[in-house]
Motif scaffolding. Sequence first.
Motif, PDB file in Angstrom:
ATOM      1  N   THR A 241       7.133   0.191  -4.167  1.00 29.82           N
ATOM      2  CA  THR A 241       6.852   1.461  -4.831  1.00 29.82           C
ATOM      3  C   THR A 241       5.704   2.159  -4.120  1.00 29.82           C
ATOM      4  O   THR A 241       4.980   1.557  -3.316  1.00 29.82           O
ATOM      5  N   THR A 242       5.551   3.437  -4.407  1.00 30.80           N
ATOM      6  CA  THR A 242       4.376   4.187  -3.981  1.00 30.80           C
ATOM      7  C   THR A 242       3.444   4.489  -5.150  1.00 30.80           C
ATOM      8  O   THR A 242       2.281   4.806  -4.928  1.00 30.80           O
ATOM      9  N   ARG A 243       3.960   4.384  -6.376  1.00 29.79           N
ATOM     10  CA  ARG A 243       3.152   4.605  -7.578  1.00 29.79           C
ATOM     11  C   ARG A 243       3.473   3.501  -8.570  1.00 29.79           C
ATOM     12  O   ARG A 243       4.562   3.489  -9.176  1.00 29.79           O
ATOM     13  N   PRO A 244       2.571   2.560  -8.773  1.00 34.40           N
ATOM     14  CA  PRO A 244       2.850   1.463  -9.722  1.00 34.40           C
ATOM     15  C   PRO A 244       3.133   1.935 -11.127  1.00 34.40           C
ATOM     16  O   PRO A 244       3.898   1.287 -11.855  1.00 34.40           O
ATOM     17  N   VAL A 245       2.580   3.081 -11.544  1.00 35.32           N
ATOM     18  CA  VAL A 245       2.823   3.544 -12.907  1.00 35.32           C
ATOM     19  C   VAL A 245       4.291   3.910 -13.095  1.00 35.32           C
ATOM     20  O   VAL A 245       4.882   3.659 -14.159  1.00 35.32           O
TER      21      VAL A 245
ATOM     22  N   ALA B 183       4.663  -4.511  -3.557  1.00 38.08           N
ATOM     23  CA  ALA B 183       4.184  -3.864  -2.338  1.00 38.08           C
ATOM     24  C   ALA B 183       4.026  -2.379  -2.611  1.00 38.08           C
ATOM     25  O   ALA B 183       5.007  -1.686  -2.890  1.00 38.08           O
ATOM     26  N   VAL B 184       2.789  -1.898  -2.556  1.00 36.62           N
ATOM     27  CA  VAL B 184       2.478  -0.501  -2.834  1.00 36.62           C
ATOM     28  C   VAL B 184       2.258   0.211  -1.507  1.00 36.62           C
ATOM     29  O   VAL B 184       1.318  -0.098  -0.778  1.00 36.62           O
ATOM     30  N   VAL B 185       3.128   1.155  -1.176  1.00 32.87           N
ATOM     31  CA  VAL B 185       3.037   1.914   0.072  1.00 32.87           C
ATOM     32  C   VAL B 185       2.049   3.055  -0.145  1.00 32.87           C
ATOM     33  O   VAL B 185       2.238   3.904  -1.016  1.00 32.87           O
TER      34      VAL B 185
ATOM     35  N   LYS C 168      -0.392  -0.015   4.256  1.00 29.61           N
ATOM     36  CA  LYS C 168      -0.931   1.212   4.818  1.00 29.61           C
ATOM     37  C   LYS C 168       0.065   1.780   5.830  1.00 29.61           C
ATOM     38  O   LYS C 168       0.411   1.135   6.815  1.00 29.61           O
ATOM     39  N   VAL C 169       0.515   3.006   5.569  1.00 34.91           N
ATOM     40  CA  VAL C 169       1.504   3.675   6.407  1.00 34.91           C
ATOM     41  C   VAL C 169       0.976   5.058   6.749  1.00 34.91           C
ATOM     42  O   VAL C 169       0.390   5.730   5.886  1.00 34.91           O
TER      43      VAL C 169
END
Length: 344
Positions: free
Chosen positions: A77-81, A104-106, A139-140
């Motif tokens: 995901t990019t937003r855990p919420v 894994a948070v992008v 980190k991207v």
Amino acid sequence: MPSRREVRDRRRPTVLGSFVHLARRARGVAFWTTVAASGAYAVYRVVARPFRPANRRLALFLGKHLMEASGPCLAVTTRPVELERFAGGTLRRMVLAGIPVVVAVVTPNDELSERFDAQDEEALEAAHRIGYHRLQLLKVPAPFQQQDVEDRLEEVWNEVEPEVVVAFDPLDPLGWIQIPEERLCGEAALRLAERLDGERRVKLAFCGTSRPNALVEVTPILPDKIGAVVSHRTELSAPPLAINLGLRLTGRLPDLRGSFEALRILEPARRSRDQQAIALRRAARSAEPAPDAREVRRAVVRTRIPADAARGPEAAPSNYWASDGSVPEEVGASGGDQPGSRTR
């Protein structure tokens, strides 16, 4: 002339009259209650359409089969919420079943770390409520590119070796979810599953989908999911009470008999089909003209000049002030360098 007693007896309601009056009132109340219930049920069917699978019994079976996994789970995901809003109950049930869940948070690598201090604390609080095994940041470079996300995700994939991968649906997301980064993560997970899963054992579970085929019941652990979502205080625009009520109502949309999360489980045999559909949709989107690239339209200016006077350059007047050979006396009388001035 009737007496007072006769008039009083006439005004006194009889048992039959009272029964008829009550029957009329009950009939009116029943009619309007039926109308209100029918309208509410129609509204419910329209709102719940994106959350209801076509085959409920098969969807419940697929949801139970998903919970029988024994290997680790990788959530991207990019937003855990948003991930916890649509799949927090599923991840919580996996944790309670003894399945390690790695999220894994992008995130973009050019952002200052001070901006994420509060969000990091909230994400850790939510992770504690769900029970994640690990919360890892990827980190991207920004803006996100599919190849960069895929390369960073491949490192975690090879380390975790997941049996279940949870991401947002890249092909058929809900209409009101406009998060292109989440769809990009879903495409990266789909491509990695097709490339790295040679044994065809990885199950892809897409959340936030408009075509669900699986239901996971989260009624017993719904307070844990709500607590994890409410932990992201800086990212919520509504008060916690409204978020609590909204999550409870949304969980009842697939089925009124309990709280469920709707997922689309993609079988290994259908991965290539989804990739082809995504490629065709992307090609069609790139072939469409850009909204700003409009055809230049020339403005047509109508004048009173005769057509014969503007046919050739010899017919065009050399002086702006004199189109017919005559110049007013007052034009250019004070100076000789003005257009149309006369030399005296």
